[in-house]
Motif scaffolding. Structure first.
Motif, PDB file in Angstrom:
ATOM      1  N   TRP A  81      37.849  49.430  54.190  1.00 33.77           N
ATOM      2  CA  TRP A  81      38.179  50.025  52.881  1.00 33.77           C
ATOM      3  C   TRP A  81      39.214  49.214  52.110  1.00 33.77           C
ATOM      4  N   PHE A  82      39.621  48.070  52.631  1.00 34.89           N
ATOM      5  CA  PHE A  82      40.444  47.138  51.828  1.00 34.89           C
ATOM      6  C   PHE A  82      40.227  45.734  52.375  1.00 34.89           C
ATOM      7  N   TYR A  83      39.469  44.936  51.624  1.00 34.18           N
ATOM      8  CA  TYR A  83      39.116  43.596  52.109  1.00 34.18           C
ATOM      9  C   TYR A  83      40.333  42.680  52.155  1.00 34.18           C
ATOM     10  N   LEU A 315      43.059  42.993  38.074  1.00 32.59           N
ATOM     11  CA  LEU A 315      42.352  41.748  37.770  1.00 32.59           C
ATOM     12  C   LEU A 315      41.831  41.742  36.327  1.00 32.59           C
ATOM     13  N   GLN A 316      41.457  42.918  35.820  1.00 30.31           N
ATOM     14  CA  GLN A 316      40.889  43.007  34.470  1.00 30.31           C
ATOM     15  C   GLN A 316      41.185  44.383  33.868  1.00 30.31           C
ATOM     16  N   VAL A 317      41.372  44.403  32.555  1.00 25.41           N
ATOM     17  CA  VAL A 317      41.458  45.695  31.861  1.00 25.41           C
ATOM     18  C   VAL A 317      40.632  45.583  30.588  1.00 25.41           C
ATOM     19  N   CYS A 324      40.240  47.350  36.433  1.00 23.48           N
ATOM     20  CA  CYS A 324      39.549  46.842  37.625  1.00 23.48           C
ATOM     21  C   CYS A 324      40.555  46.018  38.433  1.00 23.48           C
ATOM     22  N   SER A 325      40.826  46.462  39.652  1.00 27.89           N
ATOM     23  CA  SER A 325      41.794  45.758  40.502  1.00 27.89           C
ATOM     24  C   SER A 325      41.149  45.302  41.800  1.00 27.89           C
ATOM     25  N   GLN A 326      39.880  45.581  41.989  1.00 31.82           N
ATOM     26  CA  GLN A 326      39.315  45.401  43.327  1.00 31.82           C
ATOM     27  C   GLN A 326      38.070  44.543  43.382  1.00 31.82           C
TER      28      GLN A 326
HETATM   29  N1  COA Z   1      38.565  37.128  36.464  1.00 29.65           N
HETATM   30  C1  COA Z   1      38.249  36.296  37.483  1.00 29.65           C
HETATM   31  N2  COA Z   1      39.090  35.980  38.462  1.00 29.65           N
HETATM   32  C2  COA Z   1      40.320  36.531  38.421  1.00 29.65           C
HETATM   33  C3  COA Z   1      40.726  37.402  37.399  1.00 29.65           C
HETATM   34  C4  COA Z   1      39.792  37.687  36.389  1.00 29.65           C
HETATM   35  N3  COA Z   1      40.096  38.505  35.390  1.00 29.65           N
HETATM   36  N4  COA Z   1      42.017  37.770  37.635  1.00 29.65           N
HETATM   37  C5  COA Z   1      42.408  37.157  38.755  1.00 29.65           C
HETATM   38  N5  COA Z   1      41.391  36.414  39.237  1.00 29.65           N
HETATM   39  C6  COA Z   1      41.379  35.622  40.460  1.00 29.65           C
HETATM   40  C7  COA Z   1      42.626  34.750  40.612  1.00 29.65           C
HETATM   41  O1  COA Z   1      42.422  33.503  39.961  1.00 29.65           O
HETATM   42  C8  COA Z   1      42.716  34.602  42.108  1.00 29.65           C
HETATM   43  O2  COA Z   1      41.739  33.679  42.524  1.00 29.65           O
HETATM   44  P1  COA Z   1      42.023  32.684  43.753  1.00 29.65           P
HETATM   45  O3  COA Z   1      42.138  33.590  44.963  1.00 29.65           O
HETATM   46  O4  COA Z   1      40.825  31.818  43.767  1.00 29.65           O
HETATM   47  O5  COA Z   1      43.307  32.000  43.403  1.00 29.65           O
HETATM   48  C9  COA Z   1      42.260  35.974  42.615  1.00 29.65           C
HETATM   49  O6  COA Z   1      41.488  36.540  41.548  1.00 29.65           O
HETATM   50  C10 COA Z   1      43.408  36.920  42.960  1.00 29.65           C
HETATM   51  O7  COA Z   1      44.286  37.010  41.881  1.00 29.65           O
HETATM   52  P2  COA Z   1      45.866  37.141  42.093  1.00 29.65           P
HETATM   53  O8  COA Z   1      46.460  37.354  40.747  1.00 29.65           O
HETATM   54  O9  COA Z   1      46.386  36.018  42.906  1.00 29.65           O
HETATM   55  O10 COA Z   1      45.923  38.439  42.997  1.00 29.65           O
HETATM   56  P3  COA Z   1      47.113  39.124  43.760  1.00 29.65           P
HETATM   57  O11 COA Z   1      47.247  38.561  45.104  1.00 29.65           O
HETATM   58  O12 COA Z   1      48.353  39.199  42.922  1.00 29.65           O
HETATM   59  O13 COA Z   1      46.497  40.593  43.938  1.00 29.65           O
HETATM   60  C11 COA Z   1      45.107  42.395  43.190  1.00 29.65           C
HETATM   61  C12 COA Z   1      46.106  41.305  42.799  1.00 29.65           C
HETATM   62  C13 COA Z   1      44.810  43.195  41.944  1.00 29.65           C
HETATM   63  C14 COA Z   1      43.828  41.784  43.733  1.00 29.65           C
HETATM   64  C15 COA Z   1      45.759  43.304  44.278  1.00 29.65           C
HETATM   65  O14 COA Z   1      46.952  43.844  43.773  1.00 29.65           O
HETATM   66  C16 COA Z   1      44.850  44.432  44.685  1.00 29.65           C
HETATM   67  O15 COA Z   1      43.987  44.261  45.500  1.00 29.65           O
HETATM   68  N6  COA Z   1      45.090  45.646  44.112  1.00 29.65           N
HETATM   69  C17 COA Z   1      44.299  46.829  44.381  1.00 29.65           C
HETATM   70  C18 COA Z   1      44.964  47.784  45.312  1.00 29.65           C
HETATM   71  C19 COA Z   1      46.335  48.250  44.960  1.00 29.65           C
HETATM   72  O16 COA Z   1      46.925  47.880  43.986  1.00 29.65           O
HETATM   73  N7  COA Z   1      46.819  49.141  45.793  1.00 29.65           N
HETATM   74  C20 COA Z   1      48.082  49.770  45.607  1.00 29.65           C
HETATM   75  C21 COA Z   1      49.224  49.173  46.235  1.00 29.65           C
HETATM   76  S1  COA Z   1      49.236  48.641  47.928  1.00 29.65           S
END
Ligand code: COA
Length: 455
Positions: A81-83, A315-317, A324-326
């Motif tokens: 449930w969390f990659y 990641l996107q809004v 979208c965070s996942q």
């Molecule tokens: N389109 C395409 N790629 C995107 C993107 C977008 N809009 N935004 C980021 N990316 C890519 C980055 O370039 C990066 O790629 P890479 O791995 O090849 O370098 C990758 O996505 C990860 O982005 P990054 O900003 O480094 O992520 P992060 O480590 O800061 O994590 C989340 C951000 C959103 C993925 C992470 O917080 C998450 O999984 N959140 C969901 C769960 C959560 O918040 N739970 C609550 C707290 S524990």
């Protein structure tokens, strides 16, 4: 029977413990830094003997062969449930699949799907004290519930696991078998903040008042903002994940937990992931309370904190405010985790706020993370009706209660300047907002702080 004798009777070698796994069984494992590294590393050794074993994991941090090796097909299948990185790598090969859920429901949702039954639970614990009690250490998110539902409970005893306090104690009599390991828990280094992180951190710090209780999520930005909170007073912590940055704030006297309305005097969370500094800090520390994820992340529990501020990243809004965070489009990336739980909980709190912070661009500035519509196939982590505050390096956009037209203006103002015109034009072309010149200028600049006013 005295606890020491009981312990010796239950002690198995790791090879003998994994040899108990049978075909078509369902195994649950402790998550993140609490992952039972010795047991999971040995699981692939059983591949020739077993078929169709499902292993339910969450955020595996190490490179396990039972997940990674292509020849595990037909033997081990992973549900997650969390990659983490290994799952993303293996996903296209079909041996791992994502379980959508919210953190506070994660254990019960999985158990519901298995009729409240697991064949085996693999976890980690500290060595027992003289009364036979052990601490579940680094995670309490799902572990206690999975343990209770398993026929066979096998715990990996490790002196390197911190003895954490709260609802963490397990007695040796509750366990089927123990194995021993000395592998240090995984450490997640704190990434250095760059200029963009610093700008975002500055905006977020302005939104966190003295006396607030904070939750910081996973990812670079939440970690980077701790440096900007050093001027605050009497912050409290109610989080799912304890981070190394929180230790810095505690040692600097910023986090005191004194003004918390729930568990005053204590930092509350469900798991810890950081460096050894964090693991040393939480060891037998009465200021740190571990509670199960179903408690820490219940939005109504979170909402009982006064001035609760959640900080997560995405990641996107899109211009509706869907977060979208996942996933990156249809490609699954991580998971919802507790993002929706904490975002909702913060908004239930008196004086609370749910913050989603993200860089305005990705891929070295080539693409905007603020988009007219989410990439087709993107998974929605926070729906538009739940969204509150978005922060980028260009400022703060408050979306709660605002119309889509106002949201477009606010988000355009905090988008990267290279993409502002495109956002407006695309939103009009797609019919998300009508293409009327007078509308473009109506109400501009409202609810945007710090950001450059929309052109
Ligand atoms: N389109 C395409 N790629 C995107 C993107 C977008 N809009 N935004 C980021 N990316 C890519 C980055 O370039 C990066 O790629 P890479 O791995 O090849 O370098 C990758 O996505 C990860 O982005 P990054 O900003 O480094 O992520 P992060 O480590 O800061 O994590 C989340 C951000 C959103 C993925 C992470 O917080 C998450 O999984 N959140 C969901 C769960 C959560 O918040 N739970 C609550 C707290 S524990």
């Amino acid at each position: 029977m005295d606890p020491k004798t009981l312990y010796r009777r239950k002690l198995l070698s790791i090879p003998d413990a994994v040899a108990l796994v049978q075909s078509r069984q369902i195994i649950g494992a402790a998550m993140a830094a609490a992952e039972p590294t010795g047991l999971l590393s040995a699981l692939d050794s059983q591949a020739e003997r077993v078929e169709d074993v499902t292993v339910c994991v969450c955020l595996p941090l190490r490179q396990y062969d039972f997940i990674l090796k292509p020849e595990m097909a037909g033997h081990f299948y992973v549900e997650n449930w969390f990659y983490g990185a290994p799952d993303r790598q293996v996903h296209p090969q079909g041996r791992v699949s994502y379980i959508p859920n919210n953190l506070h429901q994660a254990a019960s949702a999985k158990l519901h799907a298995t009729r409240n039954h697991l064949d085996i639970f693999f976890g980690t614990v500290t060595p027992p004290d003289r009364h036979g009690y052990m601490s579940l250490g680094l995670s309490l998110v799902i572990e206690r519930q999975l343990m209770a539902a398993a026929d066979l409970v096998i715990l990996e005893v490790n002196e390197r696991i911190p003895w954490t306090l709260g609802d963490t104690q397990v007695h040796i009599s509750e366990v089927s078998h123990v194995v021993e390991s000395a592998i240090p828990p995984y450490e997640l280094p704190s990434a250095a903040a760059d200029e963009t992180d610093r700008l975002i951190g500055g905006y977020i710090a302005e939104l966190i008042e003295d006396g607030a209780t904070i939750q910081l999520g996973i990812g670079g930005i939440p970690n980077a903002i701790t440096a900007f909170l050093m001027e605050r007073h009497d912050l409290g912590v109610h989080t799912e994940m304890f981070t190394t940055g929180m230790v810095d704030l505690y040692e600097a006297g910023v986090i005191t937990n004194r003004r918390k309305t729930l568990w005053p005097g204590k930092m509350v969370g469900a798991f810890a992931l950081g460096t050894q500094k964090l693991y040393d800090f939480i060891d037998r520390n009465l200021a740190v309370e571990f509670q199960q994820g179903r408690v820490t992340n219940d939005p109504y529990v979170i909402g009982k904190n006064y001035k609760m501020v959640s900080v997560n990243t995405a990641l996107q809004v899109d211009v509706y405010g869907q977060i979208c965070s996942q996933s990156i489009g249809p490609r699954h990336f991580s998971g919802t985790g507790g993002q929706l739980d904490t975002h909702r909980g913060a908004q239930l709190s008196a004086g609370g706020r749910g913050i989603i912070a993200l860089r305005s661009t990705a891929k070295n500035g080539a693409i905007s993370t603020i988009v007219p519509m989410l990439t087709p196939g993107a998974e929605v982590t926070v729906p538009s009706q739940d969204v509150d505050t978005i922060v980028t390096e260009y400022g703060v956009a408050e979306l709660r209660g605002r119309s889509v037209r106002e949201r477009l203006k606010a988000l355009t103002a905090i988008a990267h300047p290279d993409f502002r015109g495109w956002l407006q034009e695309e939103a009009e072309r797609l019919g998300i907002v009508p293409s009327l010149p007078w509308l473009r200028h109506a109400g501009q600049g409202v609810m945007v702080q710090g950001g450059i006013v929309c052109p």
